[in-house]
Design an enzyme around this catalytic site. Structure first.
Site, PDB file in Angstrom:
ATOM      1  N   ALA A 123       1.023  -1.288   0.081  1.00 27.67           N
ATOM      2  CA  ALA A 123       0.111  -0.039   0.184  1.00 27.67           C
ATOM      3  C   ALA A 123       0.679   1.279  -0.009  1.00 27.67           C
ATOM      4  CB  ALA A 123      -0.804   0.043   1.047  1.00 27.67           C
ATOM      5  N   ASN A 179       1.159  -3.297   8.149  1.00 27.41           N
ATOM      6  CA  ASN A 179       2.151  -4.173   7.327  1.00 27.41           C
ATOM      7  C   ASN A 179       3.139  -3.334   6.574  1.00 27.41           C
ATOM      8  OD1 ASN A 179       1.155  -7.353   7.875  1.00 27.41           O
ATOM      9  ND2 ASN A 179      -0.760  -6.194   7.246  1.00 27.41           N
ATOM     10  N   HIS A 207      -0.654   7.239   3.640  1.00 29.00           N
ATOM     11  CA  HIS A 207       0.485   6.849   4.229  1.00 29.00           C
ATOM     12  C   HIS A 207       1.952   8.089   3.792  1.00 29.00           C
ATOM     13  CE1 HIS A 207      -1.068   2.808   5.131  1.00 29.00           C
ATOM     14  NE2 HIS A 207      -1.296   2.826   3.982  1.00 29.00           N
TER      15      HIS A 207
HETATM   16  N1  LIG Z   1       1.661  -5.549   2.679  1.00 26.22           N
HETATM   17  C1  LIG Z   1       0.538  -4.625   2.397  1.00 26.22           C
HETATM   18  O1  LIG Z   1       0.839  -3.403   2.245  1.00 26.22           O
HETATM   19  C2  LIG Z   1      -0.951  -4.913   3.050  1.00 26.22           C
HETATM   20  C3  LIG Z   1      -1.092  -6.047   3.606  1.00 26.22           C
HETATM   21  N2  LIG Z   1      -2.246  -6.311   3.955  1.00 26.22           N
HETATM   22  C4  LIG Z   1      -2.544  -7.638   4.488  1.00 26.22           C
HETATM   23  O2  LIG Z   1      -3.198  -8.431   3.535  1.00 26.22           O
HETATM   24  C5  LIG Z   1      -3.840  -9.622   4.049  1.00 26.22           C
HETATM   25  C6  LIG Z   1      -5.026  -9.874   3.295  1.00 26.22           C
HETATM   26  O3  LIG Z   1      -6.018  -8.657   3.357  1.00 26.22           O
HETATM   27  P1  LIG Z   1      -7.424  -8.812   2.911  1.00 26.22           P
HETATM   28  O4  LIG Z   1      -7.798  -9.587   1.656  1.00 26.22           O
HETATM   29  O5  LIG Z   1      -7.933  -7.344   2.900  1.00 26.22           O
HETATM   30  O6  LIG Z   1      -8.212  -9.408   3.984  1.00 26.22           O
HETATM   31  P2  LIG Z   1      -9.449 -10.193   3.945  1.00 26.22           P
HETATM   32  O7  LIG Z   1      -9.750 -10.237   5.629  1.00 26.22           O
HETATM   33  O8  LIG Z   1     -10.481  -9.602   3.271  1.00 26.22           O
HETATM   34  O9  LIG Z   1      -9.250 -11.585   3.559  1.00 26.22           O
HETATM   35  C7  LIG Z   1      -8.440 -12.376   4.085  1.00 26.22           C
HETATM   36  C8  LIG Z   1      -9.154 -13.917   4.300  1.00 26.22           C
HETATM   37  O10 LIG Z   1      -8.051 -14.998   4.781  1.00 26.22           O
HETATM   38  C9  LIG Z   1      -8.618 -15.724   5.629  1.00 26.22           C
HETATM   39  N3  LIG Z   1      -7.668 -16.364   6.693  1.00 26.22           N
HETATM   40  C10 LIG Z   1      -7.292 -15.464   7.690  1.00 26.22           C
HETATM   41  N4  LIG Z   1      -6.346 -16.207   8.504  1.00 26.22           N
HETATM   42  C11 LIG Z   1      -6.099 -17.296   7.864  1.00 26.22           C
HETATM   43  C12 LIG Z   1      -5.424 -18.503   8.084  1.00 26.22           C
HETATM   44  N5  LIG Z   1      -4.717 -18.561   9.235  1.00 26.22           N
HETATM   45  N6  LIG Z   1      -5.552 -19.335   7.196  1.00 26.22           N
HETATM   46  C13 LIG Z   1      -6.490 -19.384   6.004  1.00 26.22           C
HETATM   47  N7  LIG Z   1      -7.163 -18.212   5.771  1.00 26.22           N
HETATM   48  C14 LIG Z   1      -7.049 -17.331   6.647  1.00 26.22           C
HETATM   49  C15 LIG Z   1      -9.619 -14.540   6.621  1.00 26.22           C
HETATM   50  O11 LIG Z   1     -10.718 -15.515   7.158  1.00 26.22           O
HETATM   51  P3  LIG Z   1     -11.278 -14.613   8.484  1.00 26.22           P
HETATM   52  O12 LIG Z   1     -12.199 -13.810   8.015  1.00 26.22           O
HETATM   53  O13 LIG Z   1     -12.059 -15.778   8.802  1.00 26.22           O
HETATM   54  O14 LIG Z   1     -10.159 -14.332   9.183  1.00 26.22           O
HETATM   55  C16 LIG Z   1     -10.339 -14.085   5.148  1.00 26.22           C
HETATM   56  O15 LIG Z   1     -11.248 -14.736   4.528  1.00 26.22           O
HETATM   57  C17 LIG Z   1      -4.086  -9.015   5.525  1.00 26.22           C
HETATM   58  O16 LIG Z   1      -3.358  -9.770   6.373  1.00 26.22           O
HETATM   59  C18 LIG Z   1      -3.936  -7.441   5.475  1.00 26.22           C
HETATM   60  O17 LIG Z   1      -3.647  -7.057   6.768  1.00 26.22           O
HETATM   61  C19 LIG Z   1      -3.159  -5.356   3.839  1.00 26.22           C
HETATM   62  C20 LIG Z   1      -2.950  -4.094   3.255  1.00 26.22           C
HETATM   63  C21 LIG Z   1      -1.669  -3.668   2.776  1.00 26.22           C
HETATM   64  O1  LIG Z   2      -3.808  -1.032   2.977  1.00 27.79           O
HETATM   65  C1  LIG Z   2      -3.275  -0.190   3.560  1.00 27.79           C
HETATM   66  O2  LIG Z   2      -3.236   0.979   3.598  1.00 27.79           O
HETATM   67  C2  LIG Z   2      -2.025  -0.237   4.682  1.00 27.79           C
HETATM   68  C3  LIG Z   2      -2.475  -1.641   5.502  1.00 27.79           C
HETATM   69  O3  LIG Z   2      -3.601  -2.099   5.691  1.00 27.79           O
HETATM   70  C4  LIG Z   2      -1.235  -2.400   5.998  1.00 27.79           C
HETATM   71  O4  LIG Z   2      -0.126  -2.080   5.633  1.00 27.79           O
HETATM   72  O5  LIG Z   2      -1.496  -3.742   6.478  1.00 27.79           O
END
Ligand SMILES: NC(=O)C1=CN([C@@H]2O[C@H](COP(=O)(O)OP(=O)(O)OC[C@H]3O[C@@H](n4cnc5c(N)ncnc54)[C@H](OP(=O)(O)O)[C@@H]3O)[C@@H](O)[C@H]2O)C=CC1
Ligand SMILES: O=C([O-])CC(=O)C(=O)O
Length: 256
Positions: A123, A179, A207
């Site tokens: 992000a 993250n 950000h």
């Molecule tokens: N690197 C970056 O810049 C960013 C990273 N992220 C991260 O990316 C990830 C995905 O985001 P997003 O798609 O929006 O999230 P969502 O909550 O929309 O989707 C995640 C899915 O994964 C499932 N899940 C969670 N834990 C597990 C597990 N241990 N095993 C299998 N399935 C699991 C969730 O189930 P349940 O709903 O039951 O938890 C949900 O269905 C998040 O961790 C988020 O914080 C997001 C934004 C920026």
């Molecule tokens: O999507 C974003 O803006 C940032 C975020 O959630 C993350 O870093 O986990």
């Protein structure tokens, strides 16, 4: 004859998983696992990937790379097994790598097995050149994140700084929102400073990165559209992972 599309597995069939599937072009998500079986089944019905209701099934699938788009705990639980099954990995829940003991073990396995772990810019922007922190001196690396309190999961009615500290502390408090702070730290080679602001009037995920050192100084501000499936996650995060997948086989490597 066209090359076979890259076969991709996914952990997490939520918001990011769906965006990747909607926009897949040169790759195919052929196997999809989620801890909520209904999510994997819905994803499969919509996008044609094989639905997996047990993580172990993913290890036997003929995919070259797995995208983790689930949670910090999913990375801790599954990442090493993914590498050991002979697949590369893209990690979205980068916060898991703030734990030094886990990170050293994971990277040691990747080296031993000659596997790659990709951390997308996610992000934020600028991560490519923030890697100069590994080869030159850094004076300041600060991330200031501003989100709506609904995205932060808090009921704060005023604009307020709700966290000030280091990236590794911050991701423990806001594992679904910061993250990117850990991505910055990994790129730069030091634990970044972080401020998290809650602003009820903010409709974007903002950000700001303040970076200075041997090279000079930089200020980068990103005002992200929240993704429709999860307001806490910026759409840019999914697009960034998408661009990695679309470029894996490209001989021209741009950036950094
Ligand atoms: N690197 C970056 O810049 C960013 C990273 N992220 C991260 O990316 C990830 C995905 O985001 P997003 O798609 O929006 O999230 P969502 O909550 O929309 O989707 C995640 C899915 O994964 C499932 N899940 C969670 N834990 C597990 C597990 N241990 N095993 C299998 N399935 C699991 C969730 O189930 P349940 O709903 O039951 O938890 C949900 O269905 C998040 O961790 C988020 O914080 C997001 C934004 C920026
Ligand atoms: O999507 C974003 O803006 C940032 C975020 O959630 C993350 O870093 O986990």
């Amino acid at each position: 004859m066209d090359a076979q599309p890259l076969a991709v597995g996914i952990i997490g069939c939520g918001n990011v998983g769906r965006i990747l599937a909607e926009k897949q072009n040169t790759f195919r998500i052929t196997a999809a696992y989620d801890c909520v079986p209904g999510c994997a089944l819905d994803f499969s019905a919509r996008f044609g990937a094989k639905p997996l209701t047990e993580f172990a099934e993913l290890l036997a699938e003929p995919v070259e790379i797995v995208v983790e788009a689930a949670s910090v705990s999913a990375v801790r639980e599954y990442a090493i097994d993914v590498l050991r099954s002979g697949k590369d990995l893209i990690i979205l829940s980068v916060g898991a790598l703030a734990d030094e003991t886990f990170r050293i073990e994971l990277l040691g396995e990747a080296r031993r097995l000659n596997r790659k772990i990709h951390v997308p810019s996610g992000a934020i922007m600028g991560l490519d050149n923030i890697r100069i922190g590994q080869v030159s001196s850094v004076d300041t690396i600060l991330l200031r994140t501003t989100k709506n309190p609904l995205s932060l999961g808090i009921g704060e009615p005023e604009t307020k700084c709700v966290f000030s500290g280091t990236a590794s502390e911050c991701v423990q408090r806001y594992p679904k929102n910061t993250n990117v702070a850990v991505s910055l730290s990994l790129a730069c080679g030091c634990d970044a400073s972080v401020e998290v602001w809650s602003d009820p009037g903010e409709t974007k995920n903002m950000h700001e990165i303040i970076f200075s050192g041997e090279f000079g100084e930089a200020y980068i501000r990103i005002r992200n559209n929240p993704s429709s499936g999860n307001g806490a996650t910026s759409r840019l995060a999914a697009l960034s992972a998408l661009s990695i997948l679309e470029n894996l086989k490209n001989p021209l490597v741009i950036g950094a």
